[in-house]
Write an enzyme that holds these catalytic residues in place. Structure first.
Site, PDB file in Angstrom:
ATOM      1  N   SER A 165       6.757 -17.447   1.746  1.00  0.00           N
ATOM      2  CA  SER A 165       6.270 -16.796   0.517  1.00  0.00           C
ATOM      3  C   SER A 165       6.760 -15.367   0.312  1.00  0.00           C
ATOM      4  CB  SER A 165       4.744 -16.784   0.523  1.00  0.00           C
ATOM      5  OG  SER A 165       4.229 -18.070   0.387  1.00  0.00           O
ATOM      6  N   ASP A 192       5.337 -12.597   3.597  1.00  0.00           N
ATOM      7  CA  ASP A 192       4.697 -12.509   2.277  1.00  0.00           C
ATOM      8  C   ASP A 192       4.892 -11.143   1.615  1.00  0.00           C
ATOM      9  OD1 ASP A 192       3.835 -14.955   3.169  1.00  0.00           O
ATOM     10  OD2 ASP A 192       1.738 -14.386   3.391  1.00  0.00           O
TER      11      ASP A 192
END
Length: 488
Positions: free
Chosen positions: A174, A262
């Site tokens: 992500s 992330d």
């Protein structure tokens, strides 16, 4: 009344006599202080054990509960397909997603389109984890409106830059995406190497970026025209500020849970930053038994600290708590998206959990709001179990903190569902709306690979109200699956 007073006096006399005669120890009534006890914040904000225990009392409050969804209405994303190696069309799982955003966090509009990047892959192959680009016309909200431009990166893109980390990439995890002032699509994501200790690879995660070139191939169809300026940004440095994978696993201890992922892009006063999931480094409250004696990680009163510490030291969760040193990190990057400087962690979760995922940060009404997703299954708090899913939230006057918990404990969203319920959601992501106190929350629904017919898909979005230090789920605020914006 007189009887109770006499009884109380008698108890005091008996207690005093017992102590004098050596029959009762004062320590029976309060846990003793330990010579290892200390309080050190290292200049960071803490997710404390006290707050997490108080948060349990907020379970079931509608203001913080993920709405219930009608399972019969949930659809797979029609466009989430690919052709497998045998030439067969395959339905994909789609889980973590993030929209193309403007610098202020609102949804960007690319030539009349909304764009979402997301992790997708073969439901039967957990290693098939790569970034795809989905898009739709900005004025359409139906899940059927989404189209799939395919994988962002070609298999050989990682070899072209001669980057020391990219060439080992096994999966793409992500991140975030920003629409730059000059109209470019800039993607940030996590390069994840394989976990093959025999070859010296321990699943290293590296914050990575590329410019994604996009064009409208024909009316209504977007096309990915390759990537450029593809490069690694940060992977932990010397492990003093944030734990590196070599620090976590270098001595062969694979019980640890290392994170460096992330990346969420944000701007403030002309400066560019990446906020990301990490673990604390050696100079910012590293993991280990010593952390179990740090009052800063417990919060609450001295009595609470002593009692909770004593309980934790005897708990089967003690070993996990020693390794728990989750952090929301931040680095400043240059205008060319290269590393500029490390900054101290914004929030840490030592002794509580190793994973505070998918940080999301934006400015509203002069305050900075920071959110993170986390799982009860990774926590060490009694009363929080494997089915508890959370989004936690914090607020500060400046981007580098200090951060205080929203709703007194940090709870913003909570869900308690069997993971085999198709309406189970995770990876909640809050999207600011222009000129509104209401925000859109996106997530994915259905665990990947659990069902033959139901794939991981865009969950129905819903609305969240944010005002000062308080948030609440908007009643009757459920939107379409994958919806990004609302009209006031």
């Amino acid at each position: 009344m007189k009887f109770h007073k006499l009884a109380a006096k008698a108890s005091v006399v008996s207690l005093s006599a017992g102590i004098l005669l050596g029959g009762i120890s004062p320590q029976a009534f309060a846990a003793p202080k330990d010579t290892l006890d200390h309080k050190e914040t290292y200049g960071t904000s803490q997710i404390t054990r006290s707050d997490m225990l108080d948060m349990i009392k907020q379970h079931g409050d509608a203001k913080y509960t993920v709405p219930q969804f009608d399972a019969s209405t949930i659809k797979n994303i029609p466009a989430a397909q690919k052709v497998d190696e045998n030439g067969n069309l395959m339905d994909l799982d789609v889980w973590d997603t993030w929209p193309l955003q403007n610098a202020d966090g609102t949804v960007a509009e690319y030539n009349g389109y909304h764009i979402v990047f997301g992790l997708a892959g073969d439901p039967k192959n957990g290693s098939d984890t790569f970034i795809y680009m989905f898009y739709k016309k900005a004025n359409e909200n139906s899940i059927d409106a989404w189209k799939n431009a395919g994988r962002v990166f070609k298999n050989d893109d990682k070899f072209k830059p001669n980057d020391p980390y990219l060439k080992y990439q096994a999966e793409e995890w992500s991140g975030s995406a920003t629409f730059t002032e000059d109209g470019k699509v800039r993607l940030f994501y996590t390069n994840r190497e394989p976990f093959t200790p025999e070859s010296g690879h321990y699943g290293k995660q590296t914050l990575t970026t590329a410019q994604v070139n996009v064009s409208e191939e024909t009316a209504g169809t977007l096309k990915i025209d390759g990537v450029e300026d593809y490069k690694s940004i940060y992977e932990g440095g010397d492990s003093k500020t944030y734990q590196t994978v070599s620090k976590a696993f270098g001595e062969g201890n694979f019980a640890d849970n290392h994170t460096m992922r992330d990346p969420h892009y944000v701007e403030d006063n002309g400066h560019k930053y990446l906020v990301f999931e990490a673990n604390t480094g050696t100079e910012y409250g590293y993991q280990g038994e010593k952390s179990l004696y740090n009052k800063a990680y417990y919060g609450g009163s001295e009595r609470f600290f002593q009692e909770e510490k004593a309980k934790l030291l005897q708990s089967p969760k003690k070993d996990v708590a020693e390794l728990a040193n989750g952090a929301i990190g931040i680095i400043e990057i240059n205008d060319d998206y290269t590393m500029k400087k490390e900054m101290k962690p914004l929030i840490v979760s030592n002794t509580v959990t190793d994973e505070i995922e998918r940080p999301n940060i934006f400015k509203k009404d002069g305050k900075w709001y920071l959110f993170t997703s986390t799982r009860g299954s990774k926590m060490t708090i009694d009363g929080i179990d494997n089915e508890d899913i959370y989004m936690l939230g914090y607020v500060a006057d400046s981007i580098d903190g200090p951060y205080k918990p929203l709703n007194k404990t940090g709870i913003v969203l909570h869900q308690d569902l069997n993971p085999r319920d198709i309406t189970w959601t995770y990876a909640h992501y809050i999207i600011p709306q222009k000129n509104s106190d209401n925000f859109v929350v996106t997530s994915y629904m259905t665990n990947r690979g659990f069902f033959e017919d139901h794939k991981s898909t865009f969950a129905p979005s819903f609305q969240l109200d944010i005002e000062g230090p308080k948030t609440s789920v908007v009643e009757n605020g459920i939107l379409e699956q994958g919806q990004l914006t609302i009209n006031e």
